[in-house]
Design a protein around this motif. Structure first.
Motif, PDB file in Angstrom:
ATOM      1  N   MET A   2     -23.306  27.228 -11.109  1.00  0.00           N
ATOM      2  CA  MET A   2     -22.033  27.456 -11.778  1.00  0.00           C
ATOM      3  C   MET A   2     -21.394  26.140 -12.185  1.00  0.00           C
ATOM      4  O   MET A   2     -20.895  25.983 -13.307  1.00  0.00           O
ATOM      5  CB  MET A   2     -21.092  28.217 -10.856  1.00  0.00           C
ATOM      6  N   VAL A   3     -21.419  25.171 -11.286  1.00  0.00           N
ATOM      7  CA  VAL A   3     -20.820  23.861 -11.570  1.00  0.00           C
ATOM      8  C   VAL A   3     -21.568  23.167 -12.697  1.00  0.00           C
ATOM      9  O   VAL A   3     -20.962  22.559 -13.589  1.00  0.00           O
ATOM     10  CB  VAL A   3     -20.801  22.996 -10.298  1.00  0.00           C
ATOM     11  N   LYS A   4     -22.880  23.264 -12.695  1.00  0.00           N
ATOM     12  CA  LYS A   4     -23.681  22.632 -13.751  1.00  0.00           C
ATOM     13  C   LYS A   4     -23.307  23.159 -15.129  1.00  0.00           C
ATOM     14  O   LYS A   4     -23.348  22.441 -16.127  1.00  0.00           O
ATOM     15  CB  LYS A   4     -25.168  22.862 -13.477  1.00  0.00           C
ATOM     16  N   GLY A   5     -22.909  24.421 -15.184  1.00  0.00           N
ATOM     17  CA  GLY A   5     -22.525  25.023 -16.457  1.00  0.00           C
ATOM     18  C   GLY A   5     -21.053  24.914 -16.770  1.00  0.00           C
ATOM     19  O   GLY A   5     -20.554  25.625 -17.650  1.00  0.00           O
ATOM     20  N   ALA A   6     -20.325  24.053 -16.065  1.00  0.00           N
ATOM     21  CA  ALA A   6     -18.885  23.918 -16.271  1.00  0.00           C
ATOM     22  C   ALA A   6     -18.561  23.500 -17.700  1.00  0.00           C
ATOM     23  O   ALA A   6     -19.349  22.827 -18.374  1.00  0.00           O
ATOM     24  CB  ALA A   6     -18.310  22.901 -15.289  1.00  0.00           C
ATOM     25  N   LEU A   7     -17.384  23.884 -18.128  1.00  0.00           N
ATOM     26  CA  LEU A   7     -16.932  23.592 -19.483  1.00  0.00           C
ATOM     27  C   LEU A   7     -16.258  22.221 -19.540  1.00  0.00           C
ATOM     28  O   LEU A   7     -15.404  21.903 -18.705  1.00  0.00           O
ATOM     29  CB  LEU A   7     -15.933  24.666 -19.923  1.00  0.00           C
ATOM     30  N   VAL A   8     -16.625  21.413 -20.516  1.00  0.00           N
ATOM     31  CA  VAL A   8     -15.925  20.154 -20.765  1.00  0.00           C
ATOM     32  C   VAL A   8     -14.684  20.472 -21.598  1.00  0.00           C
ATOM     33  O   VAL A   8     -14.791  20.976 -22.720  1.00  0.00           O
ATOM     34  CB  VAL A   8     -16.823  19.151 -21.514  1.00  0.00           C
ATOM     35  N   VAL A   9     -13.500  20.212 -21.038  1.00  0.00           N
ATOM     36  CA  VAL A   9     -12.257  20.574 -21.725  1.00  0.00           C
ATOM     37  C   VAL A   9     -11.536  19.367 -22.328  1.00  0.00           C
ATOM     38  O   VAL A   9     -10.618  19.537 -23.124  1.00  0.00           O
ATOM     39  CB  VAL A   9     -11.302  21.328 -20.773  1.00  0.00           C
ATOM     40  N   ASP A  10     -11.963  18.160 -21.985  1.00  0.00           N
ATOM     41  CA  ASP A  10     -11.327  16.978 -22.570  1.00  0.00           C
ATOM     42  C   ASP A  10     -12.245  15.766 -22.393  1.00  0.00           C
ATOM     43  O   ASP A  10     -12.905  15.622 -21.354  1.00  0.00           O
ATOM     44  CB  ASP A  10      -9.978  16.703 -21.906  1.00  0.00           C
ATOM     45  N   THR A  11     -12.286  14.920 -23.388  1.00  0.00           N
ATOM     46  CA  THR A  11     -13.026  13.667 -23.320  1.00  0.00           C
ATOM     47  C   THR A  11     -12.179  12.574 -23.949  1.00  0.00           C
ATOM     48  O   THR A  11     -11.635  12.763 -25.038  1.00  0.00           O
ATOM     49  CB  THR A  11     -14.367  13.754 -24.073  1.00  0.00           C
ATOM     50  N   LYS A  12     -12.061  11.454 -23.253  1.00  0.00           N
ATOM     51  CA  LYS A  12     -11.300  10.322 -23.775  1.00  0.00           C
ATOM     52  C   LYS A  12     -12.145   9.058 -23.695  1.00  0.00           C
ATOM     53  O   LYS A  12     -12.944   8.890 -22.769  1.00  0.00           O
ATOM     54  CB  LYS A  12     -10.003  10.130 -22.973  1.00  0.00           C
ATOM     55  N   TYR A  13     -11.916   8.169 -24.658  1.00  0.00           N
ATOM     56  CA  TYR A  13     -12.601   6.879 -24.683  1.00  0.00           C
ATOM     57  C   TYR A  13     -11.555   5.774 -24.655  1.00  0.00           C
ATOM     58  O   TYR A  13     -10.484   5.902 -25.251  1.00  0.00           O
ATOM     59  CB  TYR A  13     -13.472   6.765 -25.940  1.00  0.00           C
ATOM     60  N   PHE A  14     -11.888   4.690 -23.963  1.00  0.00           N
ATOM     61  CA  PHE A  14     -10.925   3.617 -23.764  1.00  0.00           C
ATOM     62  C   PHE A  14     -11.462   2.301 -24.329  1.00  0.00           C
ATOM     63  O   PHE A  14     -12.680   2.125 -24.464  1.00  0.00           O
ATOM     64  CB  PHE A  14     -10.593   3.475 -22.279  1.00  0.00           C
ATOM     65  N   PRO A  15     -10.548   1.374 -24.661  1.00  0.00           N
ATOM     66  CA  PRO A  15     -10.961   0.098 -25.276  1.00  0.00           C
ATOM     67  C   PRO A  15     -11.920  -0.718 -24.429  1.00  0.00           C
ATOM     68  O   PRO A  15     -12.689  -1.523 -24.958  1.00  0.00           O
ATOM     69  CB  PRO A  15      -9.626  -0.640 -25.473  1.00  0.00           C
ATOM     70  N   ALA A  40     -23.432   3.008 -26.800  1.00  0.00           N
ATOM     71  CA  ALA A  40     -22.580   2.686 -25.655  1.00  0.00           C
ATOM     72  C   ALA A  40     -21.588   3.813 -25.388  1.00  0.00           C
ATOM     73  O   ALA A  40     -21.359   4.213 -24.237  1.00  0.00           O
ATOM     74  CB  ALA A  40     -21.836   1.375 -25.909  1.00  0.00           C
ATOM     75  N   ARG A  41     -21.006   4.330 -26.445  1.00  0.00           N
ATOM     76  CA  ARG A  41     -20.034   5.417 -26.312  1.00  0.00           C
ATOM     77  C   ARG A  41     -20.687   6.670 -25.724  1.00  0.00           C
ATOM     78  O   ARG A  41     -20.136   7.321 -24.840  1.00  0.00           O
ATOM     79  CB  ARG A  41     -19.453   5.709 -27.702  1.00  0.00           C
ATOM     80  N   ALA A  95     -15.343   5.882 -20.519  1.00  0.00           N
ATOM     81  CA  ALA A  95     -15.016   7.221 -20.987  1.00  0.00           C
ATOM     82  C   ALA A  95     -14.533   8.061 -19.817  1.00  0.00           C
ATOM     83  O   ALA A  95     -14.890   7.804 -18.657  1.00  0.00           O
ATOM     84  CB  ALA A  95     -16.234   7.876 -21.633  1.00  0.00           C
ATOM     85  N   GLU A  96     -13.720   9.044 -20.124  1.00  0.00           N
ATOM     86  CA  GLU A  96     -13.185   9.950 -19.110  1.00  0.00           C
ATOM     87  C   GLU A  96     -13.445  11.380 -19.569  1.00  0.00           C
ATOM     88  O   GLU A  96     -13.161  11.735 -20.715  1.00  0.00           O
ATOM     89  CB  GLU A  96     -11.694   9.708 -18.937  1.00  0.00           C
ATOM     90  N   VAL A  97     -13.982  12.199 -18.677  1.00  0.00           N
ATOM     91  CA  VAL A  97     -14.317  13.582 -19.004  1.00  0.00           C
ATOM     92  C   VAL A  97     -13.655  14.509 -17.996  1.00  0.00           C
ATOM     93  O   VAL A  97     -13.701  14.258 -16.791  1.00  0.00           O
ATOM     94  CB  VAL A  97     -15.846  13.803 -18.993  1.00  0.00           C
ATOM     95  N   VAL A  98     -13.023  15.570 -18.499  1.00  0.00           N
ATOM     96  CA  VAL A  98     -12.439  16.607 -17.650  1.00  0.00           C
ATOM     97  C   VAL A  98     -13.305  17.853 -17.777  1.00  0.00           C
ATOM     98  O   VAL A  98     -13.591  18.309 -18.883  1.00  0.00           O
ATOM     99  CB  VAL A  98     -10.991  16.937 -18.065  1.00  0.00           C
ATOM    100  N   VAL A  99     -13.720  18.407 -16.635  1.00  0.00           N
ATOM    101  CA  VAL A  99     -14.521  19.631 -16.624  1.00  0.00           C
ATOM    102  C   VAL A  99     -13.777  20.722 -15.871  1.00  0.00           C
ATOM    103  O   VAL A  99     -12.932  20.453 -15.020  1.00  0.00           O
ATOM    104  CB  VAL A  99     -15.914  19.403 -15.993  1.00  0.00           C
ATOM    105  N   GLU A 100     -14.129  21.967 -16.181  1.00  0.00           N
ATOM    106  CA  GLU A 100     -13.397  23.116 -15.651  1.00  0.00           C
ATOM    107  C   GLU A 100     -14.354  24.246 -15.346  1.00  0.00           C
ATOM    108  O   GLU A 100     -15.286  24.516 -16.110  1.00  0.00           O
ATOM    109  CB  GLU A 100     -12.370  23.548 -16.697  1.00  0.00           C
ATOM    110  N   ALA A 101     -14.136  24.917 -14.212  1.00  0.00           N
ATOM    111  CA  ALA A 101     -14.934  26.088 -13.850  1.00  0.00           C
ATOM    112  C   ALA A 101     -14.001  27.167 -13.317  1.00  0.00           C
ATOM    113  O   ALA A 101     -13.018  26.867 -12.623  1.00  0.00           O
ATOM    114  CB  ALA A 101     -15.977  25.731 -12.793  1.00  0.00           C
ATOM    115  N   PRO A 102     -14.278  28.443 -13.609  1.00  0.00           N
ATOM    116  CA  PRO A 102     -13.426  29.522 -13.120  1.00  0.00           C
ATOM    117  C   PRO A 102     -13.741  29.898 -11.679  1.00  0.00           C
ATOM    118  O   PRO A 102     -14.894  29.803 -11.239  1.00  0.00           O
ATOM    119  CB  PRO A 102     -13.761  30.683 -14.064  1.00  0.00           C
TER     120      PRO A 102
END
Length: 277
Positions: free
Chosen positions: A113-126, A65-66, A130-137
């Protein structure tokens, strides 16, 4: 299991829009533009977006599930990132979305370029989401793709002076002026004659660090590695055009910048920072 994962990604990905993503770059003191789907950090040349997803109720176990929630959130984040990258202004008339609409090749490069974006943060909630932050230059692939569409790079360049330049960079103080950041802004005099823009710069320098940098503080800008140790500081008068990416400076200041025997070297090297609210 593959069918279960596919169903989860299609059925449970939820758009992370509105104000929920606010604050990705908060507290940095940098020039940040919020978009419905993400944020652009013009000072660091980055685009970030957030996605959120959940797992199906019939996931086989907590670990599965996670994982499915995380994957769904990443799919959402990448979709939002593509939308945010599309909102990046190129100049006073054009955005990346406009550029993609006119060229399948550009669209393919931007999507890659977007497909190769870096995942810079992932959070899981009760609640199982889940929440994911992605970043591209903005620099690199995107800037190369955008600047390939501009044909006048270096058109106004003349041979460099034999003597060292008296100044090391340019800071445009546009505080109080309604400036909108863009990848290829233009600086003009009071008659609308170009003083700085793509035709004054080296394309490779622009790809590396952009045609201009952006800051919120004049002192920080003047002391930055990009323009120090002796930058010229000029006050912007106003902007022209609906998008606010064409900045007007005085004729007197423009005359000084046109003394290329002193200033061409730093202009060509894109050692220019715009300070804005």
């Amino acid at each position: 299991m593959k069918k279960l994962l596919a169903a989860a990604l299609l059925a449970t990905v939820s758009l992370f829009t509105g104000t929920a993503h606010a604050g990705l770059f908060e507290g940095t003191g940098q020039v940040v533009e919020r978009l419905p789907s993400g944020e652009i950090n013009w000072s660091d040349n980055l685009v970030r977006a957030v996605g959120r997803g959940s797992s199906p109720a019939n996931a086989s176990n907590a670990g599965a599930a996670r994982l499915m929630a995380q994957r769904a959130a990443k799919v959402d984040a990448l979709r939002n990132l593509l939308e945010s990258v599309g909102g990046v202004r190129i100049d006073a008339q054009t955005t990346v979305t406009n550029l993609m609409a006119g060229s399948d090749a550009v669209k393919t490069r931007v999507k890659g370029m977007v497909k190769g974006a870096l995942v810079v943060d992932t959070k899981y909630f009760p609640d199982g989401t889940a929440e994911v932050v992605v970043e591209a230059p903005i620099s690199g692939i995107l800037s190369e793709t955008v600047y390939d569409s501009i044909t006048d790079f270096g058109a106004a360049a003349v041979p460099k002076a034999a003597v060292p330049a008296a100044n090391t960079g340019l800071v445009i103080n546009a505080k109080g002026v309604s400036v909108k950041a863009a990848m290829s802004p233009k600086i003009v005099d009071e008659e609308g004659r170009a003083v700085y823009g793509s035709k004054f710069v080296d394309k490779e320098a622009a790809i590396r660090q952009g045609i201009v940098g952006y800051s919120k503080d004049v002192n920080d800008a003047a002391g930055s590695e990009r323009v120090r140790a002796n930058p010229i500081i000029i006050k912007a008068l106003r902007t022209v055009g609906a998008r606010g990416s064409e900045i007007v400076i005085s004729n007197a200041d423009s005359a000084g910048l046109r003394d290329r025997s002193k200033n061409l070297s730093f202009l060509e090297a894109t050692k220019v920072i715009i300070v804005m609210d």
